[in-house]
Design a protein around this motif. Structure first.
Motif, mmCIF file in Angstrom:
data_model
loop_
_atom_site.group_PDB
_atom_site.id
_atom_site.type_symbol
_atom_site.label_atom_id
_atom_site.label_comp_id
_atom_site.label_asym_id
_atom_site.label_seq_id
_atom_site.Cartn_x
_atom_site.Cartn_y
_atom_site.Cartn_z
ATOM 1 N N CYS A 1 0.925 -1.312 0.085
ATOM 2 C CA CYS A 1 0.096 0.186 -0.329
ATOM 3 C C CYS A 1 1.076 1.028 -0.240
ATOM 4 O O CYS A 1 0.574 2.276 -0.866
ATOM 5 C CB CYS A 1 -0.985 -0.323 1.273
ATOM 6 S SG CYS A 1 -2.073 -1.260 1.186
ATOM 7 N N GLY A 2 1.476 1.543 0.613
ATOM 8 C CA GLY A 2 2.836 2.579 1.049
ATOM 9 C C GLY A 2 3.349 2.930 -0.558
ATOM 10 O O GLY A 2 3.919 4.142 -0.602
ATOM 11 N N SER A 3 4.514 1.792 -1.404
ATOM 12 C CA SER A 3 4.376 1.819 -2.702
ATOM 13 C C SER A 3 3.761 2.567 -3.501
ATOM 14 O O SER A 3 3.803 2.747 -4.098
ATOM 15 C CB SER A 3 5.032 0.341 -3.285
ATOM 16 O OG SER A 3 6.266 0.383 -1.871
ATOM 17 N N ILE A 4 2.463 2.075 -3.400
ATOM 18 C CA ILE A 4 1.245 2.677 -4.204
ATOM 19 C C ILE A 4 1.500 4.177 -4.097
ATOM 20 O O ILE A 4 1.034 5.245 -4.998
ATOM 21 C CB ILE A 4 -0.043 1.889 -4.154
ATOM 22 C CG1 ILE A 4 -0.034 0.470 -5.226
ATOM 23 C CG2 ILE A 4 -1.506 2.416 -5.052
ATOM 24 C CD1 ILE A 4 -0.986 -0.585 -4.370
ATOM 25 N N LEU A 5 1.169 4.227 -3.350
ATOM 26 C CA LEU A 5 0.760 5.607 -2.496
ATOM 27 C C LEU A 5 1.704 6.944 -2.555
ATOM 28 O O LEU A 5 1.684 8.024 -3.575
ATOM 29 C CB LEU A 5 0.664 6.200 -1.111
ATOM 30 C CG LEU A 5 -0.667 5.266 -0.224
ATOM 31 C CD1 LEU A 5 -0.787 5.340 1.018
ATOM 32 C CD2 LEU A 5 -2.008 5.690 -0.919
ATOM 33 N N LEU A 6 2.969 5.689 -2.561
ATOM 34 C CA LEU A 6 4.125 7.033 -3.347
ATOM 35 C C LEU A 6 4.040 7.367 -4.632
ATOM 36 O O LEU A 6 4.499 8.365 -5.107
ATOM 37 C CB LEU A 6 5.288 6.282 -2.523
ATOM 38 C CG LEU A 6 6.859 6.833 -3.107
ATOM 39 C CD1 LEU A 6 6.606 8.316 -2.606
ATOM 40 C CD2 LEU A 6 8.018 5.770 -2.365
ATOM 41 N N VAL A 7 4.042 6.439 -5.338
ATOM 42 C CA VAL A 7 4.087 6.539 -6.679
ATOM 43 C C VAL A 7 3.050 7.222 -7.328
ATOM 44 O O VAL A 7 2.935 7.947 -8.438
ATOM 45 C CB VAL A 7 3.600 5.062 -8.047
ATOM 46 C CG1 VAL A 7 2.901 4.676 -9.264
ATOM 47 C CG2 VAL A 7 4.779 3.711 -7.789
ATOM 48 N N CYS B 1 1.167 10.070 -5.699
ATOM 49 C CA CYS B 1 1.471 10.994 -5.227
ATOM 50 C C CYS B 1 3.253 11.290 -6.192
ATOM 51 O O CYS B 1 3.286 12.469 -6.613
ATOM 52 C CB CYS B 1 2.526 11.342 -3.626
ATOM 53 S SG CYS B 1 1.838 10.812 -2.882
ATOM 54 N N VAL B 2 3.705 10.423 -6.042
ATOM 55 C CA VAL B 2 5.017 11.443 -7.517
ATOM 56 C C VAL B 2 4.903 11.738 -8.796
ATOM 57 O O VAL B 2 4.985 12.282 -9.516
ATOM 58 C CB VAL B 2 5.917 9.765 -7.418
ATOM 59 C CG1 VAL B 2 7.305 10.732 -8.868
ATOM 60 C CG2 VAL B 2 6.789 10.381 -6.508
ATOM 61 N N THR B 3 3.645 10.806 -9.442
ATOM 62 C CA THR B 3 2.430 11.073 -10.202
ATOM 63 C C THR B 3 2.053 12.548 -10.388
ATOM 64 O O THR B 3 2.035 13.322 -11.706
ATOM 65 C CB THR B 3 1.984 9.635 -11.388
ATOM 66 O OG1 THR B 3 3.194 8.805 -10.884
ATOM 67 C CG2 THR B 3 1.182 9.849 -12.521
ATOM 68 N N SER B 4 1.326 12.789 -9.924
ATOM 69 C CA SER B 4 0.575 13.673 -9.380
ATOM 70 C C SER B 4 1.318 14.654 -9.115
ATOM 71 O O SER B 4 0.975 16.188 -10.049
ATOM 72 C CB SER B 4 -0.185 13.979 -7.946
ATOM 73 O OG SER B 4 -1.364 12.765 -7.427
ATOM 74 N N PHE B 5 2.264 14.629 -8.849
ATOM 75 C CA PHE B 5 3.894 16.547 -8.529
ATOM 76 C C PHE B 5 4.756 16.451 -9.885
ATOM 77 O O PHE B 5 4.608 17.353 -10.297
ATOM 78 C CB PHE B 5 4.742 15.528 -7.044
ATOM 79 C CG PHE B 5 5.447 16.834 -7.414
ATOM 80 C CD1 PHE B 5 5.761 18.241 -6.506
ATOM 81 C CD2 PHE B 5 6.913 16.344 -7.969
ATOM 82 C CE1 PHE B 5 6.137 18.899 -6.534
ATOM 83 C CE2 PHE B 5 8.153 17.471 -7.819
ATOM 84 C CZ PHE B 5 7.631 18.757 -7.183
ATOM 85 N N CYS B 6 4.374 15.509 -10.666
ATOM 86 C CA CYS B 6 5.155 15.418 -12.361
ATOM 87 C C CYS B 6 4.354 16.486 -13.510
ATOM 88 O O CYS B 6 4.141 17.166 -14.007
ATOM 89 C CB CYS B 6 5.415 14.375 -12.380
ATOM 90 S SG CYS B 6 7.190 13.202 -11.448
ATOM 91 N N VAL B 7 2.309 15.773 -13.038
ATOM 92 C CA VAL B 7 1.950 16.089 -13.710
ATOM 93 C C VAL B 7 1.411 17.888 -12.857
ATOM 94 O O VAL B 7 1.402 18.718 -14.591
ATOM 95 C CB VAL B 7 0.867 15.732 -13.535
ATOM 96 C CG1 VAL B 7 -0.640 16.516 -14.382
ATOM 97 C CG2 VAL B 7 0.816 13.981 -14.022
#
Length: 308
Positions: A232-238, A240-246
């Motif tokens: 679950c933590g890995s999924i949330l981190l991915v 968050c990073v994707t949203s930040f990049c967008v």
């Protein structure tokens, strides 16, 4: 009273009982006795005929009965009894003992003394007894190991002068024959002989503790929770990073559009000023250069701060 011959386990046997039964004629009843005790089995006649004898003022009766016999009824006796209320004594006739042939049964071997290990110098002998049942009487043959040569016959086999060579597997083979068919059964027993002088001791007994099921289940449950948490933590981190990049890409695009629009407006102003009054071209060009430089400096400063 007569019966059929060559009787085997499960055969149907017919008995015939005949004799004088008085006047009026009395009836016959069939009973089975085994080892001098009645089995409380009464068999009715399946067929009966009577004949009057005028010269003796009596009747002669002949009755038949058919029954199925088993190995357990071997040596039983069938009794034909005259059922009469007027007779002062019981009138009956017995058959010969019933001879029932049956195949030899699976034997068992008993050891005496009955021990797991026998010690050289301590145990003087071992008596092996093979027990079975069958009719005709079974024959016995003893073998040792994988050898096909017999080492003894009879129900008992005695091992004397014990030594280590006497240890091994012993086989008792029993058989009987009737109706030209040979019936054979076998059983084996292992004899373990120990010589303490040579350091051979009885096999030790190891006690293996039973596993604690509760602890195992708890550990497995904890591992499952950890794995789920990491996933679950890995999924949330991915995410968050994707949203930040967008968001970053969107802001950079807006900033480039803003800078381009401002540059186009500045160039338009400069061209207009040059057409209206060429005398001020140099001053406007310097002003434009300063204005553009300051604008670009502020834009670069904002862009640098945003990236930081």
């Amino acid at each position: 009273m007569t019966s059929t011959h060559v009787i085997t386990d499960g055969d149907n046997v017919t008995y015939v009982c005949s004799g004088y039964v008085g006047q009026p004629p009395e009836s016959f009843n069939f009973q089975m006795y085994h080892r001098k005790r009645i089995l409380f089995r009464n068999y009715t006649s399946t067929k009966t005929s009577t004949q009057e004898l005028p010269e003796s003022c009596s009747y002669y009766r002949k009755s038949y009965t058919t029954l199925q016999v088993t190995a357990e009824e071997n040596q039983a006796i069938i009794r034909c009894v005259v059922v009469s209320n007027s007779a002062n004594v019981d009138l009956y006739a017995d058959s010969e003992p019933l001879e029932v042939y049956y195949a030899v049964r699976m034997p068992i071997i008993n050891k005496h003394p009955n021990k797991t290990d026998y010690l050289v110098g301590s145990d003087a002998s071992i008596n092996l007894t093979c027990t079975t049942d069958g009719n005709p009487k079974p024959s016995y043959v003893w073998y040792k190991g994988s050898k096909i040569q017999a080492i003894g016959t009879g129900e008992n086999f005695i091992i004397t002068n014990l030594n280590e060579t006497h240890g091994g597997v012993y086989t008792c083979s029993v058989s009987n024959t009737f109706k030209e068919v040979i019936h054979i059964e076998r059983v084996q027993v292992h004899v373990h002989i120990v010589n303490n002088d040579k350091g051979n001791y009885p096999n030790p007994i190891y006690i293996i503790p039973a596993p604690v099921v509760k602890d195992t289940v708890s550990a497995r449950s904890g591992d499952n929770v950890i794995i789920i948490g990491i996933t679950c933590g890995s999924i949330l981190l991915v995410l968050c990073v994707t949203s930040f990049c967008v968001v970053q890409q969107h802001r950079k695009k807006n900033l480039r559009c803003l800078t381009k629009n401002k540059d186009e407006r500045s160039v338009g102003n400069v061209q207009t000023t040059q057409q209206d009054n060429s005398s001020f071209y140099e001053g406007v060009e310097q002003t434009l250069d300063v204005h553009s430089y300051e604008q670009l400096s502020r834009t670069e400063h904002l862009y640098t701060n945003f990236n930081v």
